[in-house]
Scaffold this active site. Structure first.
Site, PDB file in Angstrom:
ATOM      1  N   ILE A 143       0.825  -1.220   0.000  1.00  0.00           N
ATOM      2  CA  ILE A 143       0.000   0.000   0.000  1.00  0.00           C
ATOM      3  C   ILE A 143       0.858   1.269   0.000  1.00  0.00           C
ATOM      4  O   ILE A 143       0.330   2.362  -0.181  1.00  0.00           O
ATOM      5  CB  ILE A 143      -0.993   0.045   1.200  1.00  0.00           C
ATOM      6  N   ALA A 159      -5.184  -3.386   5.559  1.00  0.00           N
ATOM      7  CA  ALA A 159      -3.749  -3.711   5.624  1.00  0.00           C
ATOM      8  C   ALA A 159      -3.093  -2.929   6.746  1.00  0.00           C
ATOM      9  O   ALA A 159      -3.271  -1.717   6.862  1.00  0.00           O
ATOM     10  CB  ALA A 159      -3.081  -3.366   4.291  1.00  0.00           C
ATOM     11  N   SER A 189      -0.223  -5.353  12.866  1.00  0.00           N
ATOM     12  CA  SER A 189      -1.343  -5.409  13.821  1.00  0.00           C
ATOM     13  C   SER A 189      -0.990  -5.928  15.212  1.00  0.00           C
ATOM     14  O   SER A 189      -1.873  -5.993  16.068  1.00  0.00           O
ATOM     15  CB  SER A 189      -2.449  -6.292  13.229  1.00  0.00           C
ATOM     16  N   THR A 249      -9.225   0.480  15.249  1.00  0.00           N
ATOM     17  CA  THR A 249      -9.277  -0.388  16.419  1.00  0.00           C
ATOM     18  C   THR A 249      -9.691   0.390  17.662  1.00  0.00           C
ATOM     19  O   THR A 249      -9.419   1.593  17.757  1.00  0.00           O
ATOM     20  CB  THR A 249      -7.886  -1.017  16.657  1.00  0.00           C
ATOM     21  N   ASP A 250     -10.272  -0.315  18.627  1.00  0.00           N
ATOM     22  CA  ASP A 250     -10.633   0.356  19.888  1.00  0.00           C
ATOM     23  C   ASP A 250      -9.397   0.813  20.662  1.00  0.00           C
ATOM     24  O   ASP A 250      -9.486   1.658  21.551  1.00  0.00           O
ATOM     25  CB  ASP A 250     -11.509  -0.557  20.765  1.00  0.00           C
ATOM     26  N   GLU A 251      -8.208   0.251  20.305  1.00  0.00           N
ATOM     27  CA  GLU A 251      -6.993   0.598  21.059  1.00  0.00           C
ATOM     28  C   GLU A 251      -6.618   2.066  20.913  1.00  0.00           C
ATOM     29  O   GLU A 251      -5.856   2.595  21.730  1.00  0.00           O
ATOM     30  CB  GLU A 251      -5.814  -0.286  20.627  1.00  0.00           C
ATOM     31  N   TYR A 307       1.804   0.549  18.387  1.00  0.00           N
ATOM     32  CA  TYR A 307       0.757   0.083  17.455  1.00  0.00           C
ATOM     33  C   TYR A 307      -0.437   1.029  17.462  1.00  0.00           C
ATOM     34  O   TYR A 307      -0.862   1.533  16.414  1.00  0.00           O
ATOM     35  CB  TYR A 307       0.303  -1.344  17.821  1.00  0.00           C
ATOM     36  N   LYS A 326      -2.050   3.504  14.560  1.00  0.00           N
ATOM     37  CA  LYS A 326      -3.440   3.416  14.071  1.00  0.00           C
ATOM     38  C   LYS A 326      -4.145   4.763  14.301  1.00  0.00           C
ATOM     39  O   LYS A 326      -4.904   5.222  13.455  1.00  0.00           O
ATOM     40  CB  LYS A 326      -4.202   2.295  14.791  1.00  0.00           C
ATOM     41  N   ASN A 343      -8.259 -11.821  31.139  1.00  0.00           N
ATOM     42  CA  ASN A 343      -7.431 -12.794  30.406  1.00  0.00           C
ATOM     43  C   ASN A 343      -7.396 -14.164  31.069  1.00  0.00           C
ATOM     44  O   ASN A 343      -7.572 -15.195  30.406  1.00  0.00           O
ATOM     45  CB  ASN A 343      -5.998 -12.273  30.255  1.00  0.00           C
TER      46      ASN A 343
END
Ligand code: NAD
Ligand code: DAU
Length: 353
Positions: free
Chosen positions: A64, A86, A89, A134-136, A159, A163, A258
């Site tokens: 990309i 893309a 991640s 993403t929610d992050e 990351y 994003k 978790n």
């Protein structure tokens, strides 16, 4: 027959992308679906074996960040819609190599935005640029509250910062040039074809090999899990019905600490492998925490549910059982993706934890 729409899906050979490609190819035989993927360690054409012969599907290997390639594709394929997945991640990899995340997630996204802007040249009728986020990007929650679309962006890892950067550029192209964009931010996905660097497939793979199950810190971090096919159905709805300029949160309303998730997965694995109850759980090993580990993500997806009528269809027990069954039925898939460089990655990431 001339296709009704020509849609470029980026990152279609990855985990979520392959489920989105499959859904679009099957649901919309009148569309032309073009999958552009660089085939990094995370991209795998085996994920798409069942659709690769479809007449409305076409794969192109490429980056990309390659502006000339994008210009050609937009012109030759008369692209009128983009679904952009893309990305690099994995949070742990971003802690080791942040620049790779800047390159693909920010530079790559801006390169794609510019290609769409050039190709569409202000003629935006019927065009759509859909950015998958993403929610992050919202950062980390304490034990109460939810991320809404109004929650300020506050990324905490390289990351999520990359994003968030791409999200800002997508919004800026809408604001500055009126590019017809839409964005969504989803919680943690799980399901078939998930690369075994991420928690759920890594645990399944390790249990299959009787290896330790690394749980970061005390296992008290919380994630909201959504079955990947439900994410694909949300993407379909937002691509077709989302309001230009809007952000849509996507989530499963399915929060798990978790360690509770690990215990549930161990139970399912014991049953499926015919092992004595507790065998898989005996492999649990607490390891050094992820630096800056976000405590909790929880999504409020009310807008998507009330305005566009989407809801998840798969409950967690069913989705997790389907996921385990898929991995057990596809050991060759795991074998292929974990040979070679995966072993080096695993050694480096977990040796000193
Ligand atoms: P993945 O890592 O499984 O797949 C990424 C794909 O992108 C791979 O096929 C890879 O080959 C391709 N790719 C990477 N760099 C490229 C480049 N420069 N040019 C072309 N292709 C390239 O990722 P995933 O988990 O499927 O996530 C897909 C998207 O969804 C990402 O944008 C991610 O941020 C977002 N997302 C993921 C989750 C999740 O839980 N996995 C949740 C919310 C949002
Ligand atoms: O929330 C959406 C995000 O979910 C996506 O944007 C990311 O692309 C995706 O990777 C995922 O990020 P997480 O960091 O939440 O996912 P991961 O599977 O890496 O980790 C899930 C939780 O499990 C997290 O709290 C860290 C923990 N963990 C992870 C691994 C790999 C462990 O305890 N042990 C592990 O070995």
């Amino acid at each position: 027959m001339k296709p009704v729409r020509s849609i470029l899906i980026t990152g279609g050979a990855g985990f979520i992308g392959s489920h989105v490609v499959r859904r679009m190819v099957r649901q919309y035989p009148q569309y032309h679906i073009l999958n552009l993927d660089k085939l990094t360690y995370a991209g795998n054409l085996e994920n798409l074996r069942d659709v690769e012969g479809s007449p409305n599907y076409h794969f192109v290997k490429g980056d990309i960040c390659d502006s000339a390639l994008l210009d050609n594709l937009f012109a030759e394929e008369k692209i009128d819609g983009v679904i952009h997945l893309a990305a690099e991640s994995h949070v742990d990899r971003s802690l080791e190599s942040p620049l790779e995340f800047v390159q693909t997630n920010i530079i790559g996204t801006v390169t794609l935005l510019q290609a769409a802007k050039r190709a569409w040249a202000g003629k935006y009728e019927g065009k759509r640029f859909y950015h998958i986020s993403t929610d992050e990007v919202y950062g980390s929650l304490d034990h109460g509250g939810y991320f809404t679309e109004q929650t300020p962006i506050d990324p905490q890892s390289p990351y999520s910062a990359s994003k968030a950067g791409s999200d800002h550029f997508v919004k800026a192209f809408h604001n500055s040039y009126k590019l017809p964009v839409v964005l969504s931010r989803c919680s943690n996905n799980y399901g078939p074809n998930h690369f075994p660097e991420k928690l759920i497939p890594l645990l399944i793979n390790n249990i299959m090999q009787n290896k330790p199950l690394p749980v970061y810190g005390k296992g008290e971090n919380v994630r909201d899990w959504l079955f990947v096919e439900d994410h694909a159905s949300a993407i379909d709805v937002i691509f077709h019905k989302g309001i230009t300029g809007n952000v849509y949160n996507i989530g499963g309303n399915n929060e798990w600490k978790n360690i509770d998730l690990v215990m549930l997965l161990c139970q399912i694995m014991d049953q499926k492998l015919g092992k004595v109850a507790g065998s898989s759980a005996s492999l649990i090993t607490y390891v050094t925490d992820r630096p800056g580990h976000d405590l909790r993500y929880a999504i409020d997806a009310t807008r998507l549910q009330t305005e566009l009528g989407w809801k998840p269809s798969v409950d967690f027990q069913t989705g997790l059982t389907k996921t385990v069954e898929w991995y057990l039925a596809n050991p060759q898939w795991l074998e292929h993706v974990t040979s070679g460089s995966y072993r080096e990655y695993y050694q480096e990431m977990y040796a000193n934890r």
